[in-house]
Design a protein around this motif. Structure first.
Motif, PDB file in Angstrom:
ATOM      1  N   ILE A   1      34.294  46.575  40.282  1.00 57.57           N
ATOM      2  CA  ILE A   1      33.925  46.161  38.925  1.00 57.57           C
ATOM      3  C   ILE A   1      33.057  47.226  38.237  1.00 57.57           C
ATOM      4  O   ILE A   1      33.266  47.546  37.067  1.00 57.57           O
ATOM      5  N   LYS A   2      32.116  47.776  38.990  1.00 57.70           N
ATOM      6  CA  LYS A   2      31.196  48.759  38.406  1.00 57.70           C
ATOM      7  C   LYS A   2      31.982  49.984  37.908  1.00 57.70           C
ATOM      8  O   LYS A   2      31.768  50.458  36.792  1.00 57.70           O
TER       9      LYS A   2
ATOM     10  N   ALA B   1      33.668  51.627  29.383  1.00 60.26           N
ATOM     11  CA  ALA B   1      32.668  52.032  28.380  1.00 60.26           C
ATOM     12  C   ALA B   1      32.929  53.458  27.902  1.00 60.26           C
ATOM     13  O   ALA B   1      32.891  53.749  26.706  1.00 60.26           O
ATOM     14  N   ARG B   2      33.244  54.340  28.849  1.00 64.86           N
ATOM     15  CA  ARG B   2      33.466  55.749  28.499  1.00 64.86           C
ATOM     16  C   ARG B   2      34.727  55.913  27.635  1.00 64.86           C
ATOM     17  O   ARG B   2      34.693  56.549  26.582  1.00 64.86           O
TER      18      ARG B   2
ATOM     19  N   LEU C   1      36.127  48.184  21.092  1.00 63.21           N
ATOM     20  CA  LEU C   1      36.608  47.116  21.982  1.00 63.21           C
ATOM     21  C   LEU C   1      35.435  46.465  22.709  1.00 63.21           C
ATOM     22  O   LEU C   1      34.707  47.142  23.426  1.00 63.21           O
ATOM     23  N   PRO C   2      35.253  45.164  22.553  1.00 65.03           N
ATOM     24  CA  PRO C   2      34.227  44.495  23.359  1.00 65.03           C
ATOM     25  C   PRO C   2      34.678  44.441  24.817  1.00 65.03           C
ATOM     26  O   PRO C   2      35.877  44.325  25.086  1.00 65.03           O
TER      27      PRO C   2
ATOM     28  N   GLU D   1      45.654  49.747  30.703  1.00 68.83           N
ATOM     29  CA  GLU D   1      45.337  48.346  30.401  1.00 68.83           C
ATOM     30  C   GLU D   1      44.522  48.232  29.116  1.00 68.83           C
ATOM     31  O   GLU D   1      44.621  47.250  28.385  1.00 68.83           O
ATOM     32  N   MET D   2      43.717  49.249  28.824  1.00 68.34           N
ATOM     33  CA  MET D   2      42.937  49.230  27.579  1.00 68.34           C
ATOM     34  C   MET D   2      43.846  49.329  26.361  1.00 68.34           C
ATOM     35  O   MET D   2      43.531  48.789  25.300  1.00 68.34           O
ATOM     36  N   ILE D   3      44.985  50.032  26.503  1.00 72.75           N
ATOM     37  CA  ILE D   3      45.936  50.112  25.385  1.00 72.75           C
ATOM     38  C   ILE D   3      46.530  48.721  25.135  1.00 72.75           C
ATOM     39  O   ILE D   3      46.610  48.256  23.993  1.00 72.75           O
ATOM     40  N   HIS D   4      46.919  48.024  26.215  1.00 68.79           N
ATOM     41  CA  HIS D   4      47.403  46.645  26.057  1.00 68.79           C
ATOM     42  C   HIS D   4      46.332  45.789  25.384  1.00 68.79           C
ATOM     43  O   HIS D   4      46.605  44.994  24.481  1.00 68.79           O
TER      44      HIS D   4
END
Ligand SMILES: [Zn+2]
Length: 229
Positions: free
Chosen positions: A5-6, A13-14, A24-25, A80-83
């Protein structure tokens, strides 16, 4: 390495800062032992009374089953961030890895030297690859921006034919939920991803994103049955 998770939250965040303008939250991050995927953007959807589909409860899920290189794990997070970006903004893509997904992925790979891929089995056909190249070109589009009574914004790319544009606007204005239709002319490649048609099927889009992409667009108006540039 196996992601934890870390690691994922730090990378989120980066990349959010570098690639998504920190817009993005952070969603809940879940780990699983699944053997069928490296990452997944999961969410729940419901149909609203007015026919719109609402996406909620967005989460990112990553498998810890595989021992992969850190760089690959990062690319999975970006994938996954793009999704997540597409779902979070309520964008309607042409497929799970449709044109919006691919254009964002290519843009990120190019600008940040990444190697984010689409891991689905079928892969891209030659025809699709050609479409992607075409998606970078600047082409002029007639763009209809529709505002609903509930504050939703939709976008529609119209054929560059005066009578069809005028006719589309007239029909759209007859729809009770549509409060406003504005027309623009613009060559921003972002708009290449939307199909050109006069059907009253409209892609929902986040107002802020649309405002950004319409920067420099020329307003069109209709006067006495003619399109005025
Ligand atoms: Zn995917």
């Amino acid at each position: 390495m196996r992601a934890d998770i870390k690691f994922i939250e730090e990378k989120f965040a980066r990349f959010n800062r570098e690639m998504f303008g920190s817009r993005l939250p952070l969603p809940p991050i879940e780990l699983t032992d699944a053997g069928t995927f490296l990452g997944k953007c999961v969410y729940r959807g419901r149909l609203l009374d007015d026919g719109r589909r609402e996406i909620y409860d967005l989460r990112l899920r990553f498998s810890t089953r595989f021992d992969i290189a850190e760089r690959v794990a990062e690319d999975v997070v970006i994938h996954e961030m793009i999704h997540y970006f597409i779902n979070y903004n309520g964008l309607m893509d042409t497929a799970p890895h449709g044109r919006i997904f691919r254009s964002l992925m290519e843009c990120i790979n190019r600008n940040y030297g990444r190697n984010v891929t689409i891991s689905h089995k079928s892969g891209a056909t030659a025809g699709e690859m050609q479409t992607e190249v075409a998606d970078k070109l600047r082409r002029w589009h007639v763009i209809a921006v529709l505002l609903t009574g509930t504050g939703d914004t939709g976008v529609k790319i119209l054929p560059h034919v005066e009578q069809k544009i005028i006719d589309f606007r007239r029909r759209a204005m007859q729809v009770r939920q549509i409060k406003r239709v504005d027309l623009y002319l613009h060559d921003e490649p972002f708009f290449n991803q939307f199909p050109t048609s006069t059907a009253l099927r409209i892609a929902r889009i986040a107002p802020q994103l649309l405002r950004e992409k319409l920067t420099g667009a020329r307003s069109l108006r209709i006067e006495n049955g003619h399109l005025i540039y």
